[in-house]
Each structure stands twice: as structure tokens, then as C-alpha cells.
Write a protein that holds these residues in place. Sequence first.
Motif, PDB file in Angstrom:
ATOM      1  N   LYS A   1       2.355 -11.663 -17.974  1.00  0.00           N
ATOM      2  CA  LYS A   1       2.692 -10.458 -17.205  1.00  0.00           C
ATOM      3  C   LYS A   1       3.272  -9.347 -18.076  1.00  0.00           C
ATOM      4  O   LYS A   1       3.376  -8.196 -17.642  1.00  0.00           O
ATOM      5  CB  LYS A   1       3.678 -10.812 -16.091  1.00  0.00           C
ATOM      6  N   PHE A   2       3.684  -9.686 -19.284  1.00  0.00           N
ATOM      7  CA  PHE A   2       4.311  -8.696 -20.161  1.00  0.00           C
ATOM      8  C   PHE A   2       3.319  -8.031 -21.117  1.00  0.00           C
ATOM      9  O   PHE A   2       3.664  -7.074 -21.795  1.00  0.00           O
ATOM     10  CB  PHE A   2       5.440  -9.350 -20.961  1.00  0.00           C
ATOM     11  N   TRP A   3       2.102  -8.558 -21.177  1.00  0.00           N
ATOM     12  CA  TRP A   3       1.116  -7.987 -22.092  1.00  0.00           C
ATOM     13  C   TRP A   3       0.521  -6.692 -21.537  1.00  0.00           C
ATOM     14  O   TRP A   3       0.268  -6.584 -20.343  1.00  0.00           O
ATOM     15  CB  TRP A   3      -0.015  -8.972 -22.345  1.00  0.00           C
ATOM     16  N   LYS A   4       0.299  -5.721 -22.424  1.00  0.00           N
ATOM     17  CA  LYS A   4      -0.432  -4.504 -22.086  1.00  0.00           C
ATOM     18  C   LYS A   4      -1.661  -4.442 -22.985  1.00  0.00           C
ATOM     19  O   LYS A   4      -1.677  -5.028 -24.069  1.00  0.00           O
ATOM     20  CB  LYS A   4       0.433  -3.255 -22.331  1.00  0.00           C
ATOM     21  N   SER A   5      -2.670  -3.739 -22.528  1.00  0.00           N
ATOM     22  CA  SER A   5      -3.858  -3.570 -23.367  1.00  0.00           C
ATOM     23  C   SER A   5      -4.498  -2.218 -23.098  1.00  0.00           C
ATOM     24  O   SER A   5      -4.314  -1.623 -22.036  1.00  0.00           O
ATOM     25  CB  SER A   5      -4.868  -4.689 -23.105  1.00  0.00           C
TER      26      SER A   5
ATOM     27  N   TYR B   1      -3.896  -5.120 -27.923  1.00  0.00           N
ATOM     28  CA  TYR B   1      -2.990  -5.889 -27.067  1.00  0.00           C
ATOM     29  C   TYR B   1      -1.571  -5.805 -27.608  1.00  0.00           C
ATOM     30  O   TYR B   1      -1.369  -5.851 -28.828  1.00  0.00           O
ATOM     31  CB  TYR B   1      -3.429  -7.358 -27.014  1.00  0.00           C
ATOM     32  N   ALA B   2      -0.594  -5.691 -26.704  1.00  0.00           N
ATOM     33  CA  ALA B   2       0.784  -5.559 -27.170  1.00  0.00           C
ATOM     34  C   ALA B   2       1.794  -6.069 -26.157  1.00  0.00           C
ATOM     35  O   ALA B   2       1.609  -5.942 -24.942  1.00  0.00           O
ATOM     36  CB  ALA B   2       1.091  -4.101 -27.503  1.00  0.00           C
ATOM     37  N   LEU B   3       2.871  -6.627 -26.680  1.00  0.00           N
ATOM     38  CA  LEU B   3       4.032  -7.037 -25.897  1.00  0.00           C
ATOM     39  C   LEU B   3       5.037  -5.881 -25.842  1.00  0.00           C
ATOM     40  O   LEU B   3       4.886  -4.890 -26.576  1.00  0.00           O
ATOM     41  CB  LEU B   3       4.669  -8.273 -26.540  1.00  0.00           C
ATOM     42  N   PRO B   4       6.083  -5.989 -25.023  1.00  0.00           N
ATOM     43  CA  PRO B   4       7.060  -4.895 -24.905  1.00  0.00           C
ATOM     44  C   PRO B   4       7.724  -4.533 -26.236  1.00  0.00           C
ATOM     45  O   PRO B   4       7.880  -5.376 -27.117  1.00  0.00           O
ATOM     46  CB  PRO B   4       8.095  -5.457 -23.936  1.00  0.00           C
TER      47      PRO B   4
ATOM     48  N   ILE C   1       4.243  -9.063 -34.357  1.00  0.00           N
ATOM     49  CA  ILE C   1       3.428 -10.047 -35.067  1.00  0.00           C
ATOM     50  C   ILE C   1       2.473 -10.747 -34.104  1.00  0.00           C
ATOM     51  O   ILE C   1       1.271 -10.874 -34.369  1.00  0.00           O
ATOM     52  CB  ILE C   1       4.337 -11.061 -35.799  1.00  0.00           C
ATOM     53  N   HIS C   2       2.982 -11.178 -32.958  1.00  0.00           N
ATOM     54  CA  HIS C   2       2.131 -11.828 -31.958  1.00  0.00           C
ATOM     55  C   HIS C   2       1.123 -10.851 -31.365  1.00  0.00           C
ATOM     56  O   HIS C   2      -0.011 -11.239 -31.053  1.00  0.00           O
ATOM     57  CB  HIS C   2       2.998 -12.451 -30.861  1.00  0.00           C
ATOM     58  N   SER C   3       1.501  -9.590 -31.224  1.00  0.00           N
ATOM     59  CA  SER C   3       0.580  -8.574 -30.708  1.00  0.00           C
ATOM     60  C   SER C   3      -0.578  -8.346 -31.676  1.00  0.00           C
ATOM     61  O   SER C   3      -1.744  -8.308 -31.274  1.00  0.00           O
ATOM     62  CB  SER C   3       1.331  -7.262 -30.466  1.00  0.00           C
ATOM     63  N   SER C   4      -0.263  -8.211 -32.956  1.00  0.00           N
ATOM     64  CA  SER C   4      -1.311  -7.994 -33.962  1.00  0.00           C
ATOM     65  C   SER C   4      -2.233  -9.200 -34.070  1.00  0.00           C
ATOM     66  O   SER C   4      -3.456  -9.059 -34.222  1.00  0.00           O
ATOM     67  CB  SER C   4      -0.681  -7.700 -35.324  1.00  0.00           C
ATOM     68  N   GLN C   5      -1.650 -10.401 -33.992  1.00  0.00           N
ATOM     69  CA  GLN C   5      -2.477 -11.611 -34.037  1.00  0.00           C
ATOM     70  C   GLN C   5      -3.459 -11.638 -32.874  1.00  0.00           C
ATOM     71  O   GLN C   5      -4.636 -11.986 -33.040  1.00  0.00           O
ATOM     72  CB  GLN C   5      -1.584 -12.856 -34.014  1.00  0.00           C
ATOM     73  N   ARG C   6      -2.982 -11.255 -31.687  1.00  0.00           N
ATOM     74  CA  ARG C   6      -3.877 -11.268 -30.532  1.00  0.00           C
ATOM     75  C   ARG C   6      -4.925 -10.167 -30.632  1.00  0.00           C
ATOM     76  O   ARG C   6      -6.096 -10.383 -30.273  1.00  0.00           O
ATOM     77  CB  ARG C   6      -3.082 -11.122 -29.230  1.00  0.00           C
ATOM     78  N   THR C   7      -4.536  -8.978 -31.105  1.00  0.00           N
ATOM     79  CA  THR C   7      -5.495  -7.883 -31.266  1.00  0.00           C
ATOM     80  C   THR C   7      -6.634  -8.304 -32.198  1.00  0.00           C
ATOM     81  O   THR C   7      -7.811  -8.055 -31.905  1.00  0.00           O
ATOM     82  CB  THR C   7      -4.802  -6.619 -31.790  1.00  0.00           C
ATOM     83  N   LEU C   8      -6.304  -8.958 -33.301  1.00  0.00           N
ATOM     84  CA  LEU C   8      -7.350  -9.444 -34.214  1.00  0.00           C
ATOM     85  C   LEU C   8      -8.213 -10.505 -33.533  1.00  0.00           C
ATOM     86  O   LEU C   8      -9.449 -10.440 -33.585  1.00  0.00           O
ATOM     87  CB  LEU C   8      -6.720 -10.032 -35.476  1.00  0.00           C
ATOM     88  N   ALA C   9      -7.563 -11.480 -32.891  1.00  0.00           N
ATOM     89  CA  ALA C   9      -8.300 -12.597 -32.297  1.00  0.00           C
ATOM     90  C   ALA C   9      -9.236 -12.133 -31.180  1.00  0.00           C
ATOM     91  O   ALA C   9     -10.400 -12.558 -31.117  1.00  0.00           O
ATOM     92  CB  ALA C   9      -7.320 -13.633 -31.752  1.00  0.00           C
ATOM     93  N   GLU C  10      -8.752 -11.251 -30.307  1.00  0.00           N
ATOM     94  CA  GLU C  10      -9.554 -10.799 -29.171  1.00  0.00           C
ATOM     95  C   GLU C  10     -10.772  -9.986 -29.619  1.00  0.00           C
ATOM     96  O   GLU C  10     -11.775  -9.904 -28.913  1.00  0.00           O
ATOM     97  CB  GLU C  10      -8.704  -9.967 -28.211  1.00  0.00           C
ATOM     98  N   ASN C  11     -10.659  -9.374 -30.800  1.00  0.00           N
ATOM     99  CA  ASN C  11     -11.768  -8.574 -31.327  1.00  0.00           C
ATOM    100  C   ASN C  11     -12.575  -9.324 -32.378  1.00  0.00           C
ATOM    101  O   ASN C  11     -13.436  -8.731 -33.033  1.00  0.00           O
ATOM    102  CB  ASN C  11     -11.232  -7.261 -31.903  1.00  0.00           C
ATOM    103  N   GLN C  12     -12.266 -10.627 -32.537  1.00  0.00           N
ATOM    104  CA  GLN C  12     -12.958 -11.498 -33.491  1.00  0.00           C
ATOM    105  C   GLN C  12     -12.952 -10.899 -34.898  1.00  0.00           C
ATOM    106  O   GLN C  12     -13.977 -10.843 -35.582  1.00  0.00           O
ATOM    107  CB  GLN C  12     -14.388 -11.780 -33.012  1.00  0.00           C
ATOM    108  N   LEU C  13     -11.772 -10.465 -35.317  1.00  0.00           N
ATOM    109  CA  LEU C  13     -11.592  -9.887 -36.644  1.00  0.00           C
ATOM    110  C   LEU C  13     -10.709 -10.809 -37.474  1.00  0.00           C
ATOM    111  O   LEU C  13      -9.756 -11.396 -36.966  1.00  0.00           O
ATOM    112  CB  LEU C  13     -10.930  -8.500 -36.537  1.00  0.00           C
TER     113      LEU C  13
END
Length: 329
Positions: free
Chosen positions: A148-152, A161-164, A226-238
Motif C-alpha cells: 500500500k505504500f508503493w507509488k509508481s 517504483y518508489a516507497l515513501p 535502495i529497495h525502490s531502485s532495486q524494484r525499478t530495475l527488476a520491473e523493467n528487466q534491467l
Amino acid sequence: MLSLESEVLERHLALFENKSILLFGDVRDRFADVIRAKATNVAVFSNYFDYANQHKDVIFGLECEQPADLAVFYWTKNKQECQFQLLQWLANAPIGQELLIIGENRSGVRSVETMLSSLGEIAKIDSARRCGLYHFALNEKPKFDSKKFWKSYRLEDLMVYALPAVFSSAELDTGSKLLLSTFTKSDGLKGKVLDLGCGSGVIGAALKQQFPKIKLTMSDIHAMAIHSSQRTLAENQLDGEVLASDVFSHIDGRFDLIISNPPFHDGIDTAYRAVETLIAQAKQHLNKGGELRIVANAFLPYPDLLDQAFGSHQLLAKSNKFKVYSVRA
């Protein structure tokens, strides 16, 4: 030297006697040392690697799982970040858990009353040093769902993707947009690239998408970033490495490009330590001919710092508010 918040806590040392204590939230001093002799155990947890890196007894991470008889939460200026940290910890705490919340009035600590009132009994027990101190006892466990805290948001073909409390969490900020506009396909960017202070990962991920051959490293001091950047890379398959580092503290090797939209706010006050360190030490982390490219508010004195460290600088782009600077090793 104690913070204003810890000076208020120091007025209530009897509360810490013979208890296991957890300090978490925006802890920035060594109040732990003040209460160590009174408490049976003192643990410190932080989302911020610059603080954790200075003090080896501090646990660094995103979610805190440390139990305690009494916990003290240091309020941050970002309400959603506070909500994430408080609800996450309380969801794992027993009924009856005691918690103190301390924060500066100007950072909005008063809102903790409405945030926690449905979960237990909360009352202000002190007001001093322009701070408020609250006591809370848990009656009903919250349901914590990190989703619920993630924004995109979408940036052309990139999903971010990013957390607060993460920079560029809701949309691409104008500084980063200007910085990215200075790259074109014809640049043929390759080699090792470091995105320093990566936030949501939008800069590094956008470059990796535009120039797939680069070897990307991204770093930040904030666990949520750090978790936001990891998810941004993963979701974009980078592909890319994301790590915790206080500027260059945990950066190995040299790079062909170091890119940054460096923060110039530390909490509520303005601070330049990180940027001064970034510029002063960048040459030691660049290959010969490598480039440091940063964006900054136009009023900040970065050209002088760049000239001191590199001898000269180039202005690549500017808007009403921002300027993009380039220097080479």
C-alpha cells in the motif's frame, strides 16, 4: 552532542530503567550511550546508512524486527515514512507494547495522535525544546501491508517504483528531467556508470534502457531508496547493482561516468556535506577521461567546488531553476 529530541528524552531517564530499549526512526545522535547503563539492553535501528556506517552497533535495513520492552521512535519530516516504520514495527509487537514518539513540532509530530489513536492509548507527556513527546500503549495490532505504500509512474517506456520519502517518488522531478535531456542516443554511452544518490532509480534505469551496454551501479544512503531502485530495475528487466553507500564509502573501482542529482536537504535543514564529498572525491573514482555530470539548483555554489576539484567545468544545460554541470578527470 544530543539532538533536541534526545534532550527531551533525557528528562525522563527513569522510563528506561531495567528495560530492553529500541531506538528507531530518524535517530541521529548517541542517546543510546546515555541510557545504556540504566537499561538491560539497547538496540538502535536505522533506515539511513550514513548514520549506521558511523556507528557499528546500529542495525541498518528497511523493516525493523527488533523486540523491546520500550521503543522510542524519532519522528521524521515525512509522514508516510513515519507511518510505514511505525505500523511495520507495531504489527509485530505484542498487545500492551509501550512506545515513545519524539519529534520536533515543525516536523509535524502532532499528527501521530491521529495516526495511532485507533490502535491504542496515546498521550503527550512532555513539551520542550520545540518538541513533543508522546506515550503510546498498543491495544490492537495494525495490519501492515507494504504494497500500500508503493507509488509508481511511467516515464516513456520506463515504469518507476518508489516507497515513501524517496526522491522522485511520485513523478520525475524537473532537475532529473533536465539532467536526462543532456543524453542522446548518438552519445553511444558505454562502460561503467555510477548513479550516486539514486533515489527511485529513475536516472540510472533510464540510462540503462537508453544505453543497454553500460554496466550500471546505483547507490543511496536510504533503505527505502535502495529497495525502490532495486524494484525499478527488476520491473523493467534491467541489470544493475544497487548498494548502500555514504557517498563513496562503499564504492569500489573506477567509473567512466558518475551521474547524480545530489540532495541538498538533510532532514529539515540544508546541508552540503554529501555534495562537497561527492565533488572532492569523484576524481579518485573516475577512469582517465571519465566524467562527473550533476544537476543542481542554480543558486548553489557548485561551480566553485567543481573548479577547485577539477580545474574547470562545463555548463551543459540550464533552466530557470536548475543547471547541469560536467567535469572530466
